[in-house]
Design a protein around this motif. Structure first.
Motif, PDB file in Angstrom:
ATOM      1  N   UNK A   1       0.843  -1.202   0.000  1.00 22.78           N
ATOM      2  CA  UNK A   1       0.000   0.000   0.000  1.00 22.78           C
ATOM      3  C   UNK A   1       0.877   1.250   0.000  1.00 22.78           C
ATOM      4  N   UNK A   2       1.950   1.219   0.781  1.00 21.84           N
ATOM      5  CA  UNK A   2       2.874   2.355   0.821  1.00 21.84           C
ATOM      6  C   UNK A   2       3.455   2.629  -0.565  1.00 21.84           C
ATOM      7  N   UNK A   3       3.785   1.596  -1.309  1.00 27.38           N
ATOM      8  CA  UNK A   3       4.345   1.772  -2.647  1.00 27.38           C
ATOM      9  C   UNK A   3       3.334   2.421  -3.587  1.00 27.38           C
ATOM     10  N   UNK A   4       2.055   2.004  -3.495  1.00 30.76           N
ATOM     11  CA  UNK A   4       1.014   2.613  -4.336  1.00 30.76           C
ATOM     12  C   UNK A   4       0.859   4.096  -4.016  1.00 30.76           C
ATOM     13  N   UNK A   5       0.864   4.424  -2.729  1.00 29.72           N
ATOM     14  CA  UNK A   5       0.720   5.822  -2.306  1.00 29.72           C
ATOM     15  C   UNK A   5       1.942   6.634  -2.739  1.00 29.72           C
ATOM     16  N   UNK A   6       3.125   6.068  -2.532  1.00 32.31           N
ATOM     17  CA  UNK A   6       4.358   6.775  -2.894  1.00 32.31           C
ATOM     18  C   UNK A   6       4.402   7.065  -4.385  1.00 32.31           C
ATOM     19  N   UNK A   7       3.910   6.136  -5.183  1.00 40.08           N
ATOM     20  CA  UNK A   7       3.894   6.318  -6.634  1.00 40.08           C
ATOM     21  C   UNK A   7       3.035   7.512  -7.031  1.00 40.08           C
ATOM     22  N   UNK A   8       1.878   7.649  -6.384  1.00 38.80           N
ATOM     23  CA  UNK A   8       0.977   8.769  -6.681  1.00 38.80           C
ATOM     24  C   UNK A   8       1.571  10.090  -6.193  1.00 38.80           C
ATOM     25  N   UNK A   9       2.241  10.063  -5.030  1.00 37.29           N
ATOM     26  CA  UNK A   9       2.783  11.289  -4.439  1.00 37.29           C
ATOM     27  C   UNK A   9       4.118  11.717  -5.054  1.00 37.29           C
ATOM     28  N   UNK A  10       4.701  10.830  -5.839  1.00 32.29           N
ATOM     29  CA  UNK A  10       5.992  11.168  -6.438  1.00 32.29           C
ATOM     30  C   UNK A  10       7.171  10.918  -5.513  1.00 32.29           C
ATOM     31  N   UNK A  11       6.969  10.046  -4.525  1.00 26.81           N
ATOM     32  CA  UNK A  11       8.063   9.696  -3.607  1.00 26.81           C
ATOM     33  C   UNK A  11       8.740   8.431  -4.133  1.00 26.81           C
TER      34      UNK A  11
ATOM     35  N   UNK B   1      11.002   8.217  -0.421  1.00 23.92           N
ATOM     36  CA  UNK B   1      11.110   9.655  -0.208  1.00 23.92           C
ATOM     37  C   UNK B   1      11.046  10.390  -1.542  1.00 23.92           C
ATOM     38  N   UNK B   2      10.484  11.592  -1.487  1.00 17.87           N
ATOM     39  CA  UNK B   2      10.449  12.435  -2.679  1.00 17.87           C
ATOM     40  C   UNK B   2       9.269  13.376  -2.676  1.00 17.87           C
ATOM     41  N   UNK B   3       9.411  14.508  -3.373  1.00 17.47           N
ATOM     42  CA  UNK B   3       8.337  15.498  -3.533  1.00 17.47           C
ATOM     43  C   UNK B   3       7.778  15.984  -2.199  1.00 17.47           C
ATOM     44  N   UNK B   4       8.632  16.063  -1.187  1.00 17.44           N
ATOM     45  CA  UNK B   4       8.187  16.567   0.116  1.00 17.44           C
ATOM     46  C   UNK B   4       7.502  15.526   0.977  1.00 17.44           C
ATOM     47  N   UNK B   5       7.619  14.257   0.602  1.00 17.33           N
ATOM     48  CA  UNK B   5       6.960  13.184   1.372  1.00 17.33           C
ATOM     49  C   UNK B   5       7.963  12.104   1.766  1.00 17.33           C
ATOM     50  N   UNK B   6       7.756  11.534   2.940  1.00 17.72           N
ATOM     51  CA  UNK B   6       8.386  10.282   3.356  1.00 17.72           C
ATOM     52  C   UNK B   6       7.238   9.286   3.511  1.00 17.72           C
ATOM     53  N   UNK B   7       7.337   8.123   2.871  1.00 18.89           N
ATOM     54  CA  UNK B   7       6.253   7.145   2.936  1.00 18.89           C
ATOM     55  C   UNK B   7       6.806   5.841   3.496  1.00 18.89           C
ATOM     56  N   UNK B   8       6.249   5.398   4.648  1.00 13.66           N
ATOM     57  CA  UNK B   8       6.701   4.155   5.270  1.00 13.66           C
ATOM     58  C   UNK B   8       5.489   3.306   5.623  1.00 13.66           C
ATOM     59  N   UNK B   9       5.723   2.265   6.423  1.00 12.06           N
ATOM     60  CA  UNK B   9       4.652   1.306   6.678  1.00 12.06           C
ATOM     61  C   UNK B   9       4.828   0.627   8.036  1.00 12.06           C
ATOM     62  N   UNK B  10       3.776  -0.151   8.406  1.00 11.06           N
ATOM     63  CA  UNK B  10       3.735  -0.750   9.750  1.00 11.06           C
ATOM     64  C   UNK B  10       3.880  -2.263   9.810  1.00 11.06           C
ATOM     65  N   UNK B  11       3.725  -2.997   8.717  1.00 14.07           N
ATOM     66  CA  UNK B  11       3.663  -4.466   8.772  1.00 14.07           C
ATOM     67  C   UNK B  11       2.521  -4.922   9.683  1.00 14.07           C
ATOM     68  N   UNK B  12       1.326  -4.363   9.514  1.00 10.79           N
ATOM     69  CA  UNK B  12       0.227  -4.714  10.417  1.00 10.79           C
ATOM     70  C   UNK B  12       0.496  -4.169  11.803  1.00 10.79           C
ATOM     71  N   UNK B  13       0.151  -4.932  12.834  1.00  9.96           N
ATOM     72  CA  UNK B  13       0.354  -4.488  14.222  1.00  9.96           C
ATOM     73  C   UNK B  13       1.839  -4.584  14.585  1.00  9.96           C
ATOM     74  N   UNK B  14       2.521  -3.446  14.662  1.00 10.33           N
ATOM     75  CA  UNK B  14       3.924  -3.447  15.095  1.00 10.33           C
ATOM     76  C   UNK B  14       4.023  -3.654  16.600  1.00 10.33           C
ATOM     77  N   UNK B  15       3.051  -3.134  17.327  1.00 14.02           N
ATOM     78  CA  UNK B  15       3.046  -3.260  18.790  1.00 14.02           C
ATOM     79  C   UNK B  15       1.666  -3.748  19.228  1.00 14.02           C
ATOM     80  N   UNK B  16       1.656  -4.656  20.196  1.00  8.87           N
ATOM     81  CA  UNK B  16       0.393  -5.198  20.694  1.00  8.87           C
ATOM     82  C   UNK B  16       0.407  -5.234  22.218  1.00  8.87           C
ATOM     83  N   UNK B  17      -0.769  -5.384  22.800  1.00  7.57           N
ATOM     84  CA  UNK B  17      -0.865  -5.451  24.263  1.00  7.57           C
ATOM     85  C   UNK B  17       0.016  -6.574  24.792  1.00  7.57           C
TER      86      UNK B  17
END
Length: 685
Positions: free
Chosen positions: A12-22, A31-47
């Motif tokens: 999903x991050x790659x699709x968004x980055x492509x549209x934003x020019x990152x 990174x690019x065009x004033x954006x940093x786009x990263x991701x979570x791998x689902x739940x990174x932290x849990x109870x």
């Protein structure tokens, strides 16, 4: 200055980055065009697990219950720590001025982002991307109308309540019943009431006694007419005998033009039901295929409970219908009734599931089989929903013969309408059609009189189709009319609940002809037998789901919801008594290690130790007992057997924490009836 965008998954991050020019790829972000786009791998932290609050909680002990954390803790899995640390570093960058939550637009996505945002201590302004499609145009439009993150505080509050409530019920109830009945019994806030539905249905099937009935039937040449059902065969025979050799008099002929409206579009649950019934897919398979289609920009957001589109989408519906026709391999409809699928008042967080315009240009044949079939189902539903009504003429006739009443119905299709797109198309040749020219007062020859024998049928076993329907409507009649969330679970969670019931051994999938039935196992039935009402009541769970929706809308305080859960658990632990004769419900096939010093019952080995099989007795020898681990000795089966037989066991090579040396000694077990203690005896003592 930069905006940091955090998605739920790398794809999903790659699709968004492509549209934003990152387009500048870095380690863990783009990174690019004033954006940093990263991701979570689902739940990174849990109870965190219970042992994080107190090391003693690593043991499952009745005395520790209920476990009710005052301050909640989170844990980051070791395989996700690198990405968590990266997000923290990106949030702390001086050039990052805002953080955009681009996780899935729902309760779970809100929880995934906020947990990371809060754990990193980030205080930078938070914005929310809320979209129902991963198409480029939808992403662009979503970024043009980003909402303040605070607008979704209620959604996050309900997500937090849901996860904490599931933790509390899961940890406390699972430990309570596992300790009391000496076997692992997984209890869940949603899972247990769902199991109760399945067990209740099986009880109804087992208790069912078929009742025979007999129906006299006239053969009038071109059609048949049925009389009243009779409980006794002799009564039906008397009616048949009275009609033999007699003509039938037509008393009434009624003709009505009837129609059936098209169905609404798919929400997730309705799609899962149809996919199970028609394709044999499990609810989880359907969700997985649909999620893949969403990420490939071929379908809209999956986890929705809405069956309509918003009013402002009406203009796009003809193009969507054209795409659907291409996917299904049919002609583009001449008329697309877009208005009947658009109703903003019936759309909650997300609109109904429909194919995207881009799906019409995709190579559908190249998709994996599961994704292809689900896409075709979604496309077909759109064609049906925007089609014209299915119309037919119904003729109802009543006859008199031998002083008895008979009736017959016929149907003639006048316009197949939306049913032309169904898998099982409306076929005029298959409909029962009465002869033309039937009029009141005319007589008809009776060529034969027969007796049709039948019997009442038992309720059917649940399939995933029918169980999903039952989960969706459970408790609905007792809920407020305006309750937005009814039933057990949510569209997003029901598939996972069914999978967990199977994986924990409470339910089995059994194939029978074309259907796959959900059948409770012996231990599943036993669990529901011993569970109190508050843990198996579909109505109570439906009420909790309703309250979570009220938390989301700010109508109920999160603390009030959580207080209700905590009070229920305090009451459960304080008042629950073991069911008499539970050894029959949970029979043990384990080898007996020795006799219980408290009640004389059989002590058997389990993963965590040696336990008395008598559910009312709490005697236990724990394998991770500090007394033995401190001496670097294992509480093995032979050690346990000696302790149970003789009350003592000789150990060699015990480790001394004070001197670092080893020694030999005899361990003596002393059981008070409440606690089991050990002491060392040296020499011949």
């Amino acid at each position: 200055m930069s905006r940091l965008v955090i998605a739920e998954k790398p794809s999903v991050a790659q699709s968004i980055a492509s549209v934003l020019g990152a387009g500048n790829r870095k380690d863990g972000y783009l990174e690019g065009s004033g954006y940093l786009v990263s991701w979570c791998f689902g739940h990174l932290a849990e109870l965190s697990d219970a042992s994080a609050y107190n090391p003693d909680y690593a043991k499952w002990r009745y005395e520790d219950l209920p476990i009710l954390p005052e301050k909640w803790q989170y844990s980051v899995a070791s395989d996700k720590k690198k990405q968590f640390d990266l997000l923290k570093k990106l949030m702390e960058r001086s050039d990052v001025t805002e953080v955009v939550n681009a996780c899935d637009a729902g309760r779970e996505g809100e929880s995934i982002f906020r947990t990371v945002y809060n754990l990193t201590g980030c205080k930078k302004p938070m914005l929310r991307l809320w979209i129902s499609s991963m198409e480029d145009a939808a992403i662009r439009e979503g970024f043009s109308v980003l909402k303040p993150g605070g607008d979704y505080d209620g959604l996050y509050a309900s997500a937090l309540c849901r996860s904490k409530a599931d933790w509390l019920v899961g940890i406390n109830a699972t430990r309570l019943f596992s300790v009391l009945y000496h076997r692992t019994l997984n209890i869940g806030r949603v899972m247990s009431p769902t199991l109760a539905l399945i067990v209740q249905r099986e009880a109804e099937i087992s208790a069912f006694k078929p009742v025979p009935f007999y129906t006299p039937v006239l053969d009038c040449g071109g059609f048949s007419a049925a009389g009243e059902k009779c409980a006794e065969k002799a009564a039906a025979r008397a009616v048949a005998d009275a009609c033999k050799g007699q003509p039938a008099l037509v008393q009434t002929v009624e003709q009505k033009e009837k129609s059936e409206k098209p169905p609404a579009l798919y929400d997730l649950t309705t799609l899962q039901r149809d996919a199970n019934r028609e394709l044999g897919y499990t609810a989880q398979q359907t969700l997985d295929y649909l999620q893949a289609l969403y990420e490939k920009k071929l379908c809209t957001y999956p986890r929705t409970d809405s069956r309509y589109l918003t009013a402002d989408m009406e203009g796009t519906v003809p193009a969507l219908a054209a795409a659907a026709a291409k996917i299904c391999g049919v002609s583009v409809p001449d008329t697309v009734l877009a208005a009947q699928v658009c109703n903003s008042a019936k759309v909650t967080d997300h609109h109904a599931i429909v194919p995207t315009e881009g799906a019409g240009r995709a190579d559908v044949a190249a998709l994996p089989a599961g994704e292809r079939e689900i896409l075709r189902l979604v496309a077909r539903e759109l064609l049906c929903a925007t089609g014209s009504p299915y119309r037919y003429q119904e003729t109802a006739v009543t006859l008199s013969c031998g002083g008895n009443q008979f009736s017959a119905k016929g149907k003639a299709i006048t316009d197949p309408g939306w049913k032309a797109y169904q898998k099982e198309k409306a076929d005029p040749a298959k409909e029962s059609v009465l002869p033309d020219g039937l009029t009141e007062g005319m007589t008809l020859p009776v060529t034969a009189v027969t007796i049709k024998e039948g019997k009442t049928t038992a309720p059917k076993h649940y399939t995933e189709d029918t169980l999903l329907s039952a989960m969706e409507t459970a408790g609905a009649k007792d809920m407020p009319e305006d309750a937005e969330r009814k039933g057990i679970g949510t569209p997003a969670t029901r598939a996972g609940i069914l999978e967990k019931l199977v994986s924990t051994g409470f339910v089995e999938r059994k194939k029978q002809k074309k259907a796959t039935n959900l059948i409770p196992t012996q231990i599943g039935v036993s669990l529901i037998t011993v569970l109190p009402e508050q843990l198996q009541s579909p109505l109570l769970t439906a009420e909790w789901e309703h309250q979570l929706k009220e938390v989301e809308r700010g109508e109920v305080k999160p603390s009030a919801f959580m207080d209700g859960i905590c009070n229920m658990l305090r009451d459960l632990v304080g008042t629950y008594k073991v069911i008499d004769g539970s050894q029959v419900l949970f029979p043990s096939d384990r080898e007996t290690v020795g006799k219980c010093p408290r009640c004389g019952g059989a002590v058997t080995e389990r993963k965590q130790g040696f336990f008395c099989e008598n559910a009312g007795c709490r005697f236990a020898l724990w394998k991770n007992s500090k007394f033995f681990t401190a001496k670097k000795k294992n509480l093995t089966k032979s050690v346990a057997a000696s302790l149970l037989k003789d009350g003592r066991v000789k150990l060699t090579g015990c480790y001394s924490e004070k001197t670092g040396k080893t020694y030999d000694a005899t361990v003596v077990m002393e059981d008070t009836g409440e606690k089991t203690n050990f002491k060392l005896v040296f020499g011949n003592g």
